[in-house]
Write a protein that holds these residues in place. Structure first.
Motif, PDB file in Angstrom:
ATOM      1  N   TRP A 181       4.591   0.547  -0.940  1.00 32.71           N
ATOM      2  CA  TRP A 181       4.839   0.255  -2.348  1.00 32.71           C
ATOM      3  C   TRP A 181       6.118  -0.555  -2.544  1.00 32.71           C
ATOM      4  O   TRP A 181       6.245  -1.303  -3.513  1.00 32.71           O
ATOM      5  CB  TRP A 181       4.929   1.565  -3.145  1.00 32.71           C
ATOM      6  N   HIS A 182       7.067  -0.415  -1.614  1.00 32.75           N
ATOM      7  CA  HIS A 182       8.350  -1.110  -1.737  1.00 32.75           C
ATOM      8  C   HIS A 182       8.198  -2.618  -1.579  1.00 32.75           C
ATOM      9  O   HIS A 182       9.074  -3.388  -1.993  1.00 32.75           O
ATOM     10  CB  HIS A 182       9.324  -0.566  -0.685  1.00 32.75           C
ATOM     11  N   ASN A 183       7.089  -3.060  -1.003  1.00 34.34           N
ATOM     12  CA  ASN A 183       6.839  -4.498  -0.831  1.00 34.34           C
ATOM     13  C   ASN A 183       6.367  -5.160  -2.121  1.00 34.34           C
ATOM     14  O   ASN A 183       6.313  -6.387  -2.197  1.00 34.34           O
ATOM     15  CB  ASN A 183       5.794  -4.719   0.267  1.00 34.34           C
ATOM     16  N   ASN A 184       6.019  -4.345  -3.107  1.00 31.20           N
ATOM     17  CA  ASN A 184       5.560  -4.867  -4.394  1.00 31.20           C
ATOM     18  C   ASN A 184       6.782  -5.117  -5.283  1.00 31.20           C
ATOM     19  O   ASN A 184       7.318  -4.190  -5.894  1.00 31.20           O
ATOM     20  CB  ASN A 184       4.601  -3.871  -5.046  1.00 31.20           C
ATOM     21  N   THR A 185       7.212  -6.353  -5.363  1.00 29.09           N
ATOM     22  CA  THR A 185       8.432  -6.692  -6.094  1.00 29.09           C
ATOM     23  C   THR A 185       8.334  -6.336  -7.576  1.00 29.09           C
ATOM     24  O   THR A 185       9.305  -5.851  -8.170  1.00 29.09           O
ATOM     25  CB  THR A 185       8.734  -8.196  -5.961  1.00 29.09           C
ATOM     26  N   THR A 186       7.174  -6.565  -8.178  1.00 30.18           N
ATOM     27  CA  THR A 186       6.993  -6.244  -9.591  1.00 30.18           C
ATOM     28  C   THR A 186       7.171  -4.752  -9.830  1.00 30.18           C
ATOM     29  O   THR A 186       7.844  -4.324 -10.771  1.00 30.18           O
ATOM     30  CB  THR A 186       5.594  -6.684 -10.064  1.00 30.18           C
ATOM     31  N   LEU A 187       6.584  -3.945  -8.961  1.00 31.10           N
ATOM     32  CA  LEU A 187       6.681  -2.495  -9.092  1.00 31.10           C
ATOM     33  C   LEU A 187       8.118  -2.017  -8.935  1.00 31.10           C
ATOM     34  O   LEU A 187       8.625  -1.232  -9.753  1.00 31.10           O
ATOM     35  CB  LEU A 187       5.786  -1.810  -8.061  1.00 31.10           C
ATOM     36  N   THR A 188       8.800  -2.473  -7.887  1.00 30.30           N
ATOM     37  CA  THR A 188      10.163  -2.010  -7.645  1.00 30.30           C
ATOM     38  C   THR A 188      11.120  -2.474  -8.746  1.00 30.30           C
ATOM     39  O   THR A 188      12.046  -1.745  -9.122  1.00 30.30           O
ATOM     40  CB  THR A 188      10.673  -2.493  -6.274  1.00 30.30           C
ATOM     41  N   THR A 189      10.897  -3.671  -9.267  1.00 30.95           N
ATOM     42  CA  THR A 189      11.731  -4.163 -10.370  1.00 30.95           C
ATOM     43  C   THR A 189      11.545  -3.295 -11.605  1.00 30.95           C
ATOM     44  O   THR A 189      12.507  -2.925 -12.289  1.00 30.95           O
ATOM     45  CB  THR A 189      11.390  -5.620 -10.710  1.00 30.95           C
TER      46      THR A 189
END
Length: 286
Positions: free
Chosen positions: A110-118
């Motif tokens: 999940w950490h690779n999903n920039t939109t999610l982590t932002t």
């Protein structure tokens, strides 16, 4: 050790001035400075190569909220309802982070999903910013320090929980909480921290530190317990981010104490959770 103690004393002095000396306007500026430093340090934890990427995103987000809900209106009793909804959304984030903590380190995709982590990072920082400003603005015109004591009482729950957990964990710690995320945290430490913070909550309540938030005693104690418990989750979430990107400290702004995020990680969860749980329960019970 000497540098760590000196830094701690300096931080205490700054916190005193921020809470009890300067006027509301400068308190807001200080809150924004904390938010900005936190956003600056958050970039590398999200995997961004430049710290400016998330800092600019966070700046736009806070500017938009302040445009539609200027903090200057809060001391007039005018706080748009969407501000409280924004604060409450963070509760969903912290609850949703529990499965991520439990699945670490097996699941970090999940950490690779920039939109999610932002999105996650924004709702870690922004509700905290709005929350402390809302607390500080309480009854300002009648008593300019009433909100100061309220902010102190809420944030002190975390400090007491941390201290109680440290000493109880060292003395009685046997069962690890989430060893992969934070090897030193134990269940016994958490229980000791909760007990210490509840004692503090009772003392602060006795001296009326909680202002309008102690009109409903049941809501106050439930909200206080929730804030204490979620403060642990806030600390664990930041630890998880740091372990994913292999960073020991979020920054070096405080010698011996790491960065701003290292100082406020627990508060990021505790402050909005306290406000949200209290308001929800207060309305449900009456």
């Amino acid at each position: 050790m000497g540098i760590r103690i000196i830094t701690a004393l300096c931080l205490l002095a700054l916190a005193y001035v921020w809470l009890f000396v300067v006027d509301y306007e400068f308190f807001v500026i200080g809150a924004l400075a904390i938010y900005t430093l936190g956003a600056y340090e958050m970039g590398p934890l999200l995997g961004f190569k430049s710290r400016l990427t998330f800092l600019l995103t966070a700046t736009v987000a806070s500017s938009a909220v302040f445009y539609f809900a200027p903090p200057g209106l809060y001391i007039e009793g005018i706080i748009p309802s969407f501000v409280y909804y924004l604060i409450a959304i963070s509760c969903l984030l912290w609850i949703g982070s529990i499965p991520l903590l439990k699945s670490f380190p097996k699941n970090t995709a999940w950490h690779n999903n920039t939109t999610l982590t932002t999105f996650l990072a924004l709702f870690m920082l922004l509700p905290f910013l709005m929350g402390i400003i809302v607390l500080r603005s309480v009854n300002y015109h009648n008593d300019r320090l009433e909100g100061s004591f309220l902010v102190l009482a809420v944030m002190a729950l975390v400090w007491l929980a941390d201290s109680g957990a440290y000493f109880t964990g060292r003395a009685f710690g046997r069962h690890k909480l989430l060893e992969a995320v934070s090897p030193k945290k134990t269940l016994e430490g958490v229980y000791g921290g909760i007990a210490a913070a509840l004692v503090g909550l009772s003392v602060f309540s006795y001296y009326d530190f909680y202002s309008i938030y102690q009109v409903n005693t049941i809501a106050l104690y439930v909200a206080g317990c929730a804030a204490i418990i979620f403060s642990v989750i806030g600390d664990l979430v930041e630890s998880m981010f740091k372990r994913i990107v292999d960073i020991k400290d979020s920054g070096r702004i405080f010698p011996g104490h790491g960065g701003m995020l290292d100082r406020i990680d627990s508060q990021l969860a505790a402050v909005p959770v306290f406000i949200s749980f209290y308001l929800l329960l207060d309305r449900a019970l009456f």
